[in-house]
Design an enzyme around this catalytic site. Structure first.
Site, PDB file in Angstrom:
ATOM      1  CB  ALA A   1     -13.378   2.040   4.410  1.00  0.00           C
ATOM      2  CG  ASP A   2      -8.343  -0.456   6.256  1.00  0.00           C
ATOM      3  OD1 ASP A   2      -8.560   0.197   5.210  1.00  0.00           O
ATOM      4  OD2 ASP A   2      -7.325  -0.300   6.964  1.00  0.00           O
TER       5      ASP A   2
ATOM      6  CD  GLU B   1      -0.827   0.775   3.638  1.00  0.00           C
ATOM      7  OE1 GLU B   1      -1.257   1.916   3.375  1.00  0.00           O
ATOM      8  OE2 GLU B   1      -0.847   0.267   4.774  1.00  0.00           O
TER       9      GLU B   1
ATOM     10  CE  LYS C   1      -6.312   7.326   5.861  1.00  0.00           C
ATOM     11  NZ  LYS C   1      -6.405   7.511   7.326  1.00  0.00           N
TER      12      LYS C   1
ATOM     13  CE  LYS D   1      -3.303   1.292  12.379  1.00  0.00           C
ATOM     14  NZ  LYS D   1      -3.637   2.218  11.343  1.00  0.00           N
TER      15      LYS D   1
HETATM   16  N1  PSU Z   1      -0.817   1.277   9.660  1.00  0.00           N
HETATM   17  C1  PSU Z   1       0.374   1.927   9.701  1.00  0.00           C
HETATM   18  N2  PSU Z   1       0.501   3.063   9.015  1.00  0.00           N
HETATM   19  C2  PSU Z   1      -0.498   3.544   8.245  1.00  0.00           C
HETATM   20  C3  PSU Z   1      -1.739   2.838   8.189  1.00  0.00           C
HETATM   21  C4  PSU Z   1      -1.848   1.721   8.912  1.00  0.00           C
HETATM   22  O1  PSU Z   1       1.291   1.511  10.357  1.00  0.00           O
HETATM   23  O2  PSU Z   1      -0.300   4.578   7.629  1.00  0.00           O
HETATM   24  C5  PSU Z   1      -2.831   3.324   7.271  1.00  0.00           C
HETATM   25  C6  PSU Z   1      -3.294   2.184   6.350  1.00  0.00           C
HETATM   26  O3  PSU Z   1      -3.235   2.636   5.024  1.00  0.00           O
HETATM   27  C7  PSU Z   1      -4.717   1.909   6.779  1.00  0.00           C
HETATM   28  C8  PSU Z   1      -5.134   3.265   7.208  1.00  0.00           C
HETATM   29  O4  PSU Z   1      -5.514   1.399   5.760  1.00  0.00           O
HETATM   30  O5  PSU Z   1      -4.019   3.742   7.928  1.00  0.00           O
HETATM   31  C9  PSU Z   1      -6.398   3.265   8.023  1.00  0.00           C
HETATM   32  O6  PSU Z   1      -6.901   4.544   8.069  1.00  0.00           O
HETATM   33  P1  PSU Z   1      -8.370   4.789   8.657  1.00  0.00           P
HETATM   34  O7  PSU Z   1      -8.264   4.391  10.101  1.00  0.00           O
HETATM   35  O8  PSU Z   1      -8.609   6.261   8.487  1.00  0.00           O
HETATM   36  O9  PSU Z   1      -9.308   3.929   7.884  1.00  0.00           O
END
Ligand code: PSU
Ligand code: MN
Length: 306
Positions: free
Chosen positions: A142-143, A25, A87, A160
């Site tokens: 949305a993941d 990604e 993003k 995380k």
């Molecule tokens: N984990 C990391 N660094 C990141 C992300 C995840 O260590 O930058 C990113 C990934 O691209 C993941 C996104 O899909 O954060 C999720 O963002 P959100 O919580 O806004 O959906």
């Protein structure tokens, strides 16, 4: 849709020949790490995939094209522009393509583009999930829902610890997504090997993971597979050490009214600054570790493609 996709020649040849390919990604490059560590890491991750016998396909949007595989100069330019690049989650794909903009793809949109290209294995750092306080904010990445849509196995260091891991596991169950602990019975928590949350499933080899992927898609079960791979012991930050740092960062985000797609990058940057780069080193180590496993899974999967 085909015309919006631009698959790099090397990747196209590998896919046509049934050779292993690993998707990577680009939000982690643009928004997850500072320059130049982001580009250095992206390159090293690609090299690790190659050492593992697979072809790397870093996915990003350049000038409205869904790029599957970037050249060295494209990767450089992308990493340097970093935060300035939008993003892009799945919802944003049509807008960015229509306007011929650049975009950094999250796990969700990367899965979708990988599936369009016919790539079944993807390595990231950590997937998005259900945020703490989601019962009020409704902030569910949305993941999660993409895992119900796209037939891609994603290697991740668990989820995380900025998220609510229990709610994230519940959501994946609801969506019918297999969550496999790789060599572990516990969901790893990104920076830490342990979270205290049991994973529902366990595999101990790449062949076993590939067999699950084949079985899922052979039965016509739509969607992805989560492969939760613990950070290497020498790089981990134990939960009791990182938890207070995360608590403070989460509170600060609330105070500053950080919302929506800005929350994850904000928290990652906060944690990196408070730990004086230790969390960044951990982040790099776990991404590399995930790339290694993803190459092995892609190779195992390619041996007997459905
Ligand atoms: N984990 C990391 N660094 C990141 C992300 C995840 O260590 O930058 C990113 C990934 O691209 C993941 C996104 O899909 O954060 C999720 O963002 P959100 O919580 O806004 O959906
Ligand atoms: Mn969100």
């Amino acid at each position: 849709m085909q015309s919006d996709l631009e698959i790099r020649e090397e990747v196209r040849a590998a896919l046509a020949g049934g050779q292993p390919v690993v998707a990577l990604e680009s939000t982690i490059i643009a928004h997850g790490m500072p320059y130049p560590q982001n580009v250095e890491t992206a390159r090293r991750v690609e090299a690790i995939v190659r050492e593992g016998g697979a072809v790397p396909a870093t996915i990003a949007i350049l000038g409205g094209k869904l790029k599957v595989g970037l050249s060295d100069s494209e990767l450089d330019q992308f990493g340097e522009n970093g935060q300035a690049i939008r993003k892009v989650s799945t919802r944003d794909l049509p807008y960015v393509v229509a306007r011929r903009e650049h975009g950094a793809t999250t796990v969700a949109s990367t899965m979708r583009i990988a599936a369009m290209a016919g790539i079944a294995t993807f390595a990231t750092g950590g997937i998005g999930g259900v945020h703490r306080g989601a019962e009020r904010s409704f902030d569910i990445s949305a993941d999660m829902t993409e895992f119900a849509e796209s037939n891609v196995a994603v290697v991740t260091a668990g989820a995380k610890a900025i998220l609510d891991l229990a709610l994230t596991l519940e959501t994946l169950e609801t969506l019918g997504v297999p969550v496999i602990g790789f060599g572990t019975d516990e969901l790893p928590a990104f920076y830490s090997r342990h979270s205290g949350h049991a994973v529902p499933l366990r595999c101990d080899s790449a062949d076993q993971v590939a067999a699950v992927m084949r079985a899922k898609w052979r039965m016509g079960l739509k969607g992805g597979v989560v492969v939760a791979n613990p950070i290497p012991a020498e790089a981990e930050i134990p939960a009791q050490e990182i938890s207070p740092v995360i608590e403070v960062a989460v509170r600060k985000a609330a105070q500053q009214n950080i919302q929506g797609k800005n929350i994850t990058p904000f928290l990652l940057a906060e944690i990196a600054s408070v730990t004086e780069g230790r969390s960044l080193a951990a982040n790099i180590a776990l991404v590399e570790n995930n790339a290694r496993l993803a190459a092995a899974i892609a190779s195992a999967f390619a041996k007997d493609r459905p």
